[in-house]
Motif scaffolding. Structure first.
Motif, PDB file in Angstrom:
ATOM      1  N   ASP A  39       0.832  -1.206   0.000  1.00 47.54           N
ATOM      2  CA  ASP A  39       0.000   0.000   0.000  1.00 47.54           C
ATOM      3  C   ASP A  39       0.870   1.261   0.000  1.00 47.54           C
ATOM      4  OD1 ASP A  39      -2.864   0.999   0.200  1.00 47.54           O
ATOM      5  OD2 ASP A  39      -1.954   2.036   1.909  1.00 47.54           O
ATOM      6  N   LYS A  42       2.254   2.209  -3.502  1.00 49.54           N
ATOM      7  CA  LYS A  42       1.385   2.656  -4.598  1.00 49.54           C
ATOM      8  C   LYS A  42       1.843   4.000  -5.151  1.00 49.54           C
ATOM      9  CE  LYS A  42      -2.682   2.334  -2.604  1.00 49.54           C
ATOM     10  NZ  LYS A  42      -4.154   2.317  -2.444  1.00 49.54           N
ATOM     11  N   GLN A  46      -3.608   3.850  -8.107  1.00 52.57           N
ATOM     12  CA  GLN A  46      -4.732   3.197  -7.452  1.00 52.57           C
ATOM     13  C   GLN A  46      -4.457   1.728  -7.163  1.00 52.57           C
ATOM     14  OE1 GLN A  46      -8.228   3.879  -9.874  1.00 52.57           O
ATOM     15  NE2 GLN A  46      -8.580   5.902  -8.963  1.00 52.57           N
ATOM     16  N   ARG A  47      -3.767   1.062  -8.076  1.00 52.39           N
ATOM     17  CA  ARG A  47      -3.501  -0.368  -7.906  1.00 52.39           C
ATOM     18  C   ARG A  47      -2.276  -0.607  -7.035  1.00 52.39           C
ATOM     19  NH1 ARG A  47      -4.727  -0.539 -13.674  1.00 52.39           N
ATOM     20  NH2 ARG A  47      -6.591  -1.809 -14.081  1.00 52.39           N
ATOM     21  N   ARG A  67       3.253  -2.234 -11.945  1.00 51.66           N
ATOM     22  CA  ARG A  67       2.235  -1.315 -11.438  1.00 51.66           C
ATOM     23  C   ARG A  67       0.877  -1.471 -12.119  1.00 51.66           C
ATOM     24  NH1 ARG A  67       5.356   4.362 -10.322  1.00 51.66           N
ATOM     25  NH2 ARG A  67       3.829   4.445  -8.617  1.00 51.66           N
ATOM     26  N   ASN A  68       0.776  -2.415 -13.080  1.00 49.22           N
ATOM     27  CA  ASN A  68      -0.518  -2.726 -13.687  1.00 49.22           C
ATOM     28  C   ASN A  68      -0.457  -4.139 -14.247  1.00 49.22           C
ATOM     29  OD1 ASN A  68       0.107  -2.622 -16.717  1.00 49.22           O
ATOM     30  ND2 ASN A  68       0.817  -0.592 -16.060  1.00 49.22           N
TER      31      ASN A  68
END
Length: 223
Positions: A39, A42, A46-47, A67-68
């Motif tokens: 967390d 990040k 958002q992810r 990151r995606n």
């Protein structure tokens, strides 16, 4: 705010300097893991960033996070296709014969009630290749650079023990009496990572040597 150093950052990737003692996955017995830090990593996205590959709990250094989901898939394929440059530094519990070489051993997993699971060299195992080079010696120990071509579980650790005839200092699984109490953990550090990307600049990261290496008399040769 994360306390884990970030070595590289762009819109689809992070490379962090994973500390020794932090497992990637939550231990069965409970306790802290990388999940507790995602967390904070990040960094406005958002992810949650997700790890693309693995490092043993004891191993410190470069860990790639995507990151995606699309980036994760591409990076995972790059590891599978051996398009990722990986460089490790490790301290051997002794000095090897020669100054450089290549270890080619097929590896297989075994398990027993007494010792749990571990990897062994086995003809019917999965092929694995590690290139090594002697960098320095101190007090009867050797600082070695490893460049693995493959990414098998415990590859460098078992290649040291079975290929060079010397375990990594502090290794509780593949070590022997010479390693006990000699180091606070398995002395292996993922010092460098390079990932080529089509149409983009490559991901490049270098992780400085942690203090456990300096305590053994080895200077920072990470660059």
């Amino acid at each position: 705010m994360t306390l884990i150093p970030i070595l590289y950052e762009d819109g689809e990737a992070l490379v962090i300097d994973k500390p020794s003692g932090l497992p990637i996955d939550r231990p069965r017995r409970g306790g802290k893991s990388l999940d507790d830090h995602l967390d904070g990593l990040k960094l406005g996205f958002q992810r949650l960033p997700l790890p693309v590959h693995r490092l043993d709990t004891d191993t410190s250094g470069c860990l790639l996070l995507a990151r995606n989901p699309k980036a994760h898939k591409r990076f995972a394929r790059a590891f599978e296709d051996r398009l990722v440059g990986k460089r490790y530094l490790g301290v051997l519990a002794g000095i090897p014969n020669g100054e450089e070489g290549t270890i080619e051993l097929s590896l297989s997993k075994i398990s027993s009630a007494e010792k749990g699971w571990r990897m062994i060299a086995a003809k019917k195992g999965k092929p694995s290749v590690t290139h090594w080079r002697l960098l320095d010696t101190k007090d009867g120990r050797a600082l070695i650079e490893f460049r693995p071509e493959t990414g098998r579980t415990h590859q460098i650790r078992i290649h040291c023990e079975a290929g060079l005839g010397l375990p990594l200092l502090g290794d509780p699984v593949y070590g022997n009496g010479a390693t006990k109490g000699a180091a606070p953990r398995t002395m292996l550090h993922a010092v460098g990572l390079t990932v080529t990307r089509e149409g983009k600049t490559p991901i490049e990261a270098v992780a400085p040597l942690p203090p456990e290496f300096a305590a053994l008399g080895f200077a920072d040769t990470a660059a």
